[in-house]
Motif scaffolding. Sequence first.
Motif, PDB file in Angstrom:
ATOM      1  N   UNK A  61      -8.202  -3.203   5.733  1.00  0.00           N
ATOM      2  CA  UNK A  61      -8.575  -4.828   5.694  1.00  0.00           C
ATOM      3  C   UNK A  61      -9.898  -4.963   5.836  1.00  0.00           C
ATOM      4  N   UNK A  62     -10.504  -4.574   6.758  1.00  0.00           N
ATOM      5  CA  UNK A  62     -11.781  -4.847   6.904  1.00  0.00           C
ATOM      6  C   UNK A  62     -13.019  -4.455   6.083  1.00  0.00           C
ATOM      7  N   UNK A  63     -12.560  -3.127   5.703  1.00  0.00           N
ATOM      8  CA  UNK A  63     -13.398  -2.600   4.588  1.00  0.00           C
ATOM      9  C   UNK A  63     -13.371  -3.171   3.236  1.00  0.00           C
ATOM     10  N   UNK A  64     -12.189  -3.472   2.862  1.00  0.00           N
ATOM     11  CA  UNK A  64     -11.930  -4.157   1.597  1.00  0.00           C
ATOM     12  C   UNK A  64     -12.590  -5.327   1.341  1.00  0.00           C
ATOM     13  N   UNK A  65     -12.306  -6.073   2.610  1.00  0.00           N
ATOM     14  CA  UNK A  65     -12.928  -7.488   2.834  1.00  0.00           C
ATOM     15  C   UNK A  65     -14.415  -7.438   2.736  1.00  0.00           C
ATOM     16  N   UNK A  66     -15.061  -6.540   3.281  1.00  0.00           N
ATOM     17  CA  UNK A  66     -16.306  -6.343   3.109  1.00  0.00           C
ATOM     18  C   UNK A  66     -16.985  -6.153   1.571  1.00  0.00           C
ATOM     19  N   UNK A  67     -16.137  -5.249   1.169  1.00  0.00           N
ATOM     20  CA  UNK A  67     -16.690  -4.730  -0.055  1.00  0.00           C
ATOM     21  C   UNK A  67     -16.543  -6.152  -1.124  1.00  0.00           C
ATOM     22  N   UNK A  68     -15.435  -7.051  -1.103  1.00  0.00           N
ATOM     23  CA  UNK A  68     -15.387  -8.241  -1.743  1.00  0.00           C
ATOM     24  C   UNK A  68     -16.628  -9.075  -1.267  1.00  0.00           C
ATOM     25  N   UNK A  69     -17.092  -9.222  -0.046  1.00  0.00           N
ATOM     26  CA  UNK A  69     -18.093 -10.139   0.400  1.00  0.00           C
ATOM     27  C   UNK A  69     -19.419  -9.271  -0.232  1.00  0.00           C
ATOM     28  N   UNK A  70     -19.618  -8.076  -0.376  1.00  0.00           N
ATOM     29  CA  UNK A  70     -20.942  -7.582  -0.763  1.00  0.00           C
ATOM     30  C   UNK A  70     -20.938  -7.458  -2.347  1.00  0.00           C
ATOM     31  N   UNK A  71     -19.824  -7.260  -3.051  1.00  0.00           N
ATOM     32  CA  UNK A  71     -19.818  -7.295  -4.618  1.00  0.00           C
ATOM     33  C   UNK A  71     -19.653  -8.419  -5.203  1.00  0.00           C
TER      34      UNK A  71
END
Length: 80
Positions: free
Chosen positions: A38-48
Amino acid sequence: MVHRQVSLYRPIHSRSCRMPIVTIQQSPRSVELKRELAKRITEAFEEVYQLPADAVQLFFAETTDENWAKAGVLACDKAK
């Protein structure tokens, strides 16, 4: 005659931006693994997508081996 310029650009952080909803279908996993994913997927949306973390929603749909099949064979039967 008055000409008005219309912009199709909408800032990514506007209130009208749509929240992504991600559903992860998987066999049961530990809470620790789901937290990390969940943390990594959320970070990907934040970045991309340049979205704030609170705009990202994730749902974990966990299914036991007797409730899914691949190539016509239940996962619980394949494990034997």
